[in-house]
Each structure stands twice: as structure tokens, then as C-alpha cells.
Design an enzyme around this catalytic site. Structure first.
Site, PDB file in Angstrom:
ATOM      1  N   HIS A   1      24.429  38.594  64.351  1.00 33.51           N
ATOM      2  CA  HIS A   1      22.871  37.866  64.713  1.00 33.51           C
ATOM      3  C   HIS A   1      21.672  38.512  63.810  1.00 33.51           C
ATOM      4  O   HIS A   1      20.683  37.853  63.813  1.00 33.51           O
ATOM      5  CB  HIS A   1      22.713  37.815  66.303  1.00 33.51           C
ATOM      6  CG  HIS A   1      22.308  39.362  66.680  1.00 33.51           C
ATOM      7  ND1 HIS A   1      23.476  39.886  67.512  1.00 33.51           N
ATOM      8  CD2 HIS A   1      21.190  40.046  66.540  1.00 33.51           C
ATOM      9  CE1 HIS A   1      22.869  41.226  67.748  1.00 33.51           C
ATOM     10  NE2 HIS A   1      21.723  41.074  67.357  1.00 33.51           N
TER      11      HIS A   1
ATOM     12  N   ASP B   1      30.370  39.016  66.836  1.00 34.39           N
ATOM     13  CA  ASP B   1      28.891  39.405  66.496  1.00 34.39           C
ATOM     14  C   ASP B   1      29.200  40.488  65.565  1.00 34.39           C
ATOM     15  O   ASP B   1      28.283  41.506  65.692  1.00 34.39           O
ATOM     16  CB  ASP B   1      28.497  39.763  67.620  1.00 34.39           C
ATOM     17  CG  ASP B   1      26.874  39.806  67.533  1.00 34.39           C
ATOM     18  OD1 ASP B   1      26.447  39.189  66.463  1.00 34.39           O
ATOM     19  OD2 ASP B   1      26.061  40.556  68.356  1.00 34.39           O
TER      20      ASP B   1
ATOM     21  N   SER C   1      20.012  46.610  67.208  1.00 34.95           N
ATOM     22  CA  SER C   1      21.169  45.996  66.944  1.00 34.95           C
ATOM     23  C   SER C   1      21.861  46.146  65.585  1.00 34.95           C
ATOM     24  O   SER C   1      21.169  46.181  64.514  1.00 34.95           O
ATOM     25  CB  SER C   1      20.872  44.413  66.796  1.00 34.95           C
ATOM     26  OG  SER C   1      20.595  43.977  68.023  1.00 34.95           O
TER      27      SER C   1
END
Length: 512
Positions: A254, A291, A371
Site C-alpha cells: 500500500h 501487502d 508502514s
């Protein structure tokens, strides 16, 4: 006699007569026998004598002040007036010897006598307005009187202080200045008891080595990078971990999905290392179902992170989260492993990520921008890739989730080798269901894809799956994690509840 008749209004003829000459009552006459009223008394208001004296007519004046003309057209009779008072004549009279009039004579001719000097609209109404010379000419330097120069004594004291008095004042001011200087000196010496120029603060060198957290952070920071993705004027930030010396960096899908999905050619991915060096990066491959994504940079001599193993991680282990939360690079937060094998569903707006990860849960502070960063243990080994937080406010509340290092290693290795990756699938969609007298939960089959491994194995709608292989299933997210923990083509035992009975069905997993 004509048929027309003439009508007169009562205002024209108050009475009318009949043929016999008698007077008829037309409504305007007093009725016979009506009482006769006495005249209304005249009311004359009281006149104050002082007011009457002030506002009465002047002596000799009778009647109105306005001029009146008789019926024959003769001029009114005016009372002759005497000469004006001397004060008024002096104030409003012409200057001596002047014959100039304030206005034109209305009986004079139309010709206007010439006006001396420039045209003046105040004297000549027919003249055009213009800016003329000043009324008074400024005196020249020769005409200005030369005043006598004043001395300082005259300016300050108006020549009313004798020179001797000035000397006395000067001596008094000097004495006051000497006294003030002496008081200031004494005050400064008194203040020296509170301040001093002789004090020198000393700082000692630390003989103890830095703590273990500082040592781990110092070792891990060079292998963690900041990632900025831009598409036109839009941008996103994240983190990444160098996993190979050839320039391979692992991060979350993402973080780079916006650039990967761009078709305009404006997408840019920039990597910033801990020493401030910046370089562009290319996408090697990405996996929306886990992911994860792998980037590559053309940089040599990179510091590579040390990878650990998921089997060595236990709840309560000390961990550090390293990354660039909120765009703040080289940020380190500490905590512990608070849970293992926590199914977490990942979906987000603007990203094609649709995954369920078997996450490592930690209470180390993780915020947006972390992230793709590293979750490391006390030995500085990467045990997970920071991916998600759970919060009602959107900020860190001590619930962060990381992709286990074993899953990251497998996905990254496959992406580096093949550029893409496939996952095992069973071919059902499920919803949570409670069975066995409300003491057991599972994933109830809501739909079975035709030709899927589940359909071939005989799983039907309404079956409640409670175990896949060695992993217990209590909800649909755990079913996805349990299936993906196996290999494609592997046969696993699926335990389910059908019509209240427990049934074991072997299922051969297929590729998605």
C-alpha cells in the site's frame, strides 16, 4: 317652461322659496323653540411682563414689520431711522477712503469695471476659476528682521538666573553624579555574592556503554529507509528495509500501490537513506494479498538488515519499531510482542491491497509512515514488517501489527525471482457462525465456487469449518490465514460441522 331645472347648493342659496313666497327649512336654520346659547367667553392667556418687555415692538412701531402697499399702489410709510451706532459703523463700515462696493449696483449698466490683477471669481462672477497669486507675498530675506541670538542661559532660564547661580547648579549636579557612581559601585559589589565569573561547570565523559536499546537502534537505523511516492501533486510516505546488498528493499504494497497503478507516467518513488542520500527506485514486484512489495535501487555498499525467524519470537519479547512515522525519519519506538498469530484484515482506500495477515502484535508506538519499516528484536534482527495499527482515533494507541518475517522472506524471495507470486486457495466465501450449543465458533460456508478445491471435496453451503490442518478456525479471517499457511497442491484435512455432526474432509489446495 323648459323641462330642465336649475339646482343650487345650500352654500349658494341658504333658503329657497315656494310659489307663495314662504321660506322653507332646508336644514340650515335654527329650529323653532331652540334655546339661545350665550357667547363663548374670550380666553386670553397670561403674558409675562419680562417676556413682553423683551419681545415687544420698538418704540414708535405699530402694526406689522412687513411693508404694506395701499390699494392705490402708493409706497408704504416707513419710520425714519437714525444713524447707526458708532460700534457697528466701525465694525461693518468701509475702510476710510474706500469707495469699493461689496456687490454690483443692480441699477448700474451691464459693463463690469475691470478687475485689478488676475481674474478673481469672487469679484467677477463671469471670470473663469483659476489659481492665482497668494494674497500675501512672502517676505524676502532682506525684509525679514534679524533677531538677536540667544545664549544658552537665556534659552534655559530666560536671563533670570545669574552666572554664579549656574556655577552652583553645575557643582551640585557633579556632586550628585559622584554619589550615584559610588552607590552603583557598592550595589555591584553586593550583587557579586550571587553571581561569579569564577564558576566553571564541568561535564564528565560516560564510562558506561550505551544501553542495549541504543546499541540495537544504532545497528538497525542504517538499513531502514524512508520512501516517498508521488504521482503528479499527490504523494504518500512510508518506510522500507534493505534486505539484500544488490539494492533490494522490502516495503508494504500500500506504500507503492499508487505509483504502481499510475498510467500517466508521472509516478516517482524516491528512497532516502539514514545518511540523507536520496535515489530513485523501481518496483520489482508486489503482492496485494500479503501487502508486500520489493523495490530496487542502483546503490552499492548498502547496510543490509539481519533477518530473524518467526519461530524464535515469543509474547513478551522486547522489540523496537524503526521507520519514518508522520514523515519523521530515523524514528525508534520500543515495546514488547503483545500477541502472535493475530489475523488482521488489510484494505484501504486508494490501494489495491486486499489481504489477511497472520500478524505479530506489538505495543510499540506505530503511526502512519511506519508502514514498511522494521520490527526488530533485542538482538537487532528483523522479526516483522510494520504494516497496520488499530485505532478509533487514527493515531497510535499501542496496537500495532507487523507481517511475520517468515512470510515476508518467502514473498520477497519469490518476487525477486519471478516478479509475482501466487497463493493457495480453497474456493469458498464464509461468514462467522457459532455452533455446538453456542460453545464453538467457526467459518460458515456462504458460497462454494464451482470447480474449486472445496467443491471437488464435497464441501457445501451451510457447512461450518472449524479447523484447517493443525490450525483452529473461529472466523472467516482465520480461515484465510489457515489456508495460506499451506502450499499450493498440498492436501490438508478440513474439519467441519454438518447438521450437528463433525466431518473431516481432505482438500487439495489450488493456486489462486
Amino acid at each position: 317652461m323648459s323641462s330642465e331645472s336649475t339646482h343650487n347648493s345650500p352654500a349658494d342659496t341658504p333658503d329657497s322659496a315656494d310659489e307663495n313666497g314662504t321660506t322653507a327649512d332646508n336644514g340650515t336654520l335654527r329650529p323653532p323653540g331652540a334655546p339661545v346659547l350665550a357667547p363663548r367667553p374670550v380666553y386670553r392667556p397670561h403674558v409675562d411682563s419680562h417676556i413682553a418687555h423683551t419681545f415687544r415692538r420698538p418704540a414708535g412701531q405699530s402694526g406689522s414689520f412687513a411693508s404694506r402697499t395701499g390699494r392705490s399702489g402708493t409706497e408704504p410709510t416707513t419710520t425714519p431711522k437714525g444713524p447707526p451706532a458708532a460700534v457697528l459703523a466701525e465694525a461693518f463700515g468701509r475702510p476710510p477712503g474706500s469707495t469699493e462696493l461689496l456687490q454690483r449696483d443692480p441699477e448700474a449698466g451691464t459693463e463690469t469695471p475691470p478687475v485689478a490683477g488676475p481674474a478673481d471669481p469672487w469679484r467677477d462672477p463671469d471670470a473663469q476659476a483659476r489659481l492665482g497669486a497668494p494674497a500675501l507675498q512672502a517676505p524676502t530675506a532682506q525684509e525679514m528682521p534679524q533677531a538677536e541670538k540667544l545664549s544658552a542661559r537665556q534659552i534655559l532660564f530666560g536671563s533670570r538666573v545669574a552666572p554664579r547661580a549656574l556655577l552652583i547648579l553645575a557643582a551640585l549636579a557633579l556632586a550628585i553624579a559622584l554619589v550615584g557612581g559610588l552607590v552603583g559601585r557598592l550595589t555591584a559589589e553586593t550583587a557579586s555574592t550571587l553571581t561569579s565569573r569564577k564558576v566553571s561547570l564541568e561535564q564528565s565523559d560516560s564510562e558506561q556503554p550505551h544501553g542495549p536499546i541504543a546499541q540495537v537502534a544504532d545497528a538497525v537505523l542504517p538499513s531502514v529507509v524512508s520512501i516517498r511516492t508521488t504521482v503528479g501533486e499527490n504523494g504518500a510516505t512510508g518506510s522500507g528495509v534493505v534486505i539484500d546488498g544488490n539494492g533490494y528493499i522490502v516495503t508494504n504494497n500500500h506504500v507503492v500501490s499508487m505509483a504502481a497503478q499510475d498510467k500517466s507516467g508521472q509516478a516517482r518513488i524516491q528512497i532516502t537513506f539514514s545518511d540523507g542520500t536520496r535515489t530513485p527506485a523501481d518496483i520489482v514486484g508486489r503482492d496485494p494479498k500479503s501487502d508486500l512489495a520489493v523495490l530496487k535501487v542502483d546503490v552499492k555498499n548498502l547496510t543490509v538488515a539481519e533477518l530473524g525467524k518467526s519461530g524464535d519470537v515469543q509474547v513478551g519479547d522486547a522489540v523496537l519499531a524503526v521507520g519514518s512515522p508522520l514523515g519523521l525519519s530515523k524514528t525508534v519506538t520500543s515495546g514488547i510482542v503483545s500477541a502472535l498469530h493475530r489475523p488482521v484484515k488489510l484494505e484501504g482506500e486508494g490501494s489495491d491491497t486486499k489481504a489477511v495477515i497472520d500478524a505479530v502484535q506489538t505495543d510499540a508506538s506505530i503511526n502512519p509512515g511506519n508502514s514498511g519499516g522494521a520490527l526488530v528484536d533485542a538482538d537487532g534482527r528483523v522479526i516483522g514488517i510494520n504494516t497496520a495499527i488499530r485505532s478509533e482515533s487514527g493515531g497510535s494507541v499501542g496496537l500495532g501489527f507487523a507481517i511475520p518475517v517468515d512470510q515476508m522472506t518467502e514473498v520477497a524471495q519469490t518476487l525477486i525471482r519471478d516478479g509475482s507470486i501466487h497463493h493457495p486457495m480453497i474456493g469458498v466465501s464464509a461468514r462467522q457462525k457459532t455452533v455446538a450449543n453456542e460453545v464453538m465458533s467457526g467459518a460458515e460456508v456462504a458460497d462454494v465456487q464451482p470447480g474449486s478445491p472445496a467443491a471437488n471435496a464435497g464441501i457445501v453451503e451451510g457447512d461450518v469449518i472449524v479447523r484447517v490442518g493443525d490450525r483452529e478456525v473461529t472466523n472467516p479471517d482465520e480461515l484465510v490465514v489457515a489456508v495460506q499457511s499451506n502450499d499450493i497442491g498440498q492436501s490438508v484435512n478440513v474439519q467441519l460441522i454438518r447438521e450437528g455432526r463433525q466431518v473431516d474432509i481432505p482438500v487439495t489446495l489450488a493456486s489462486d
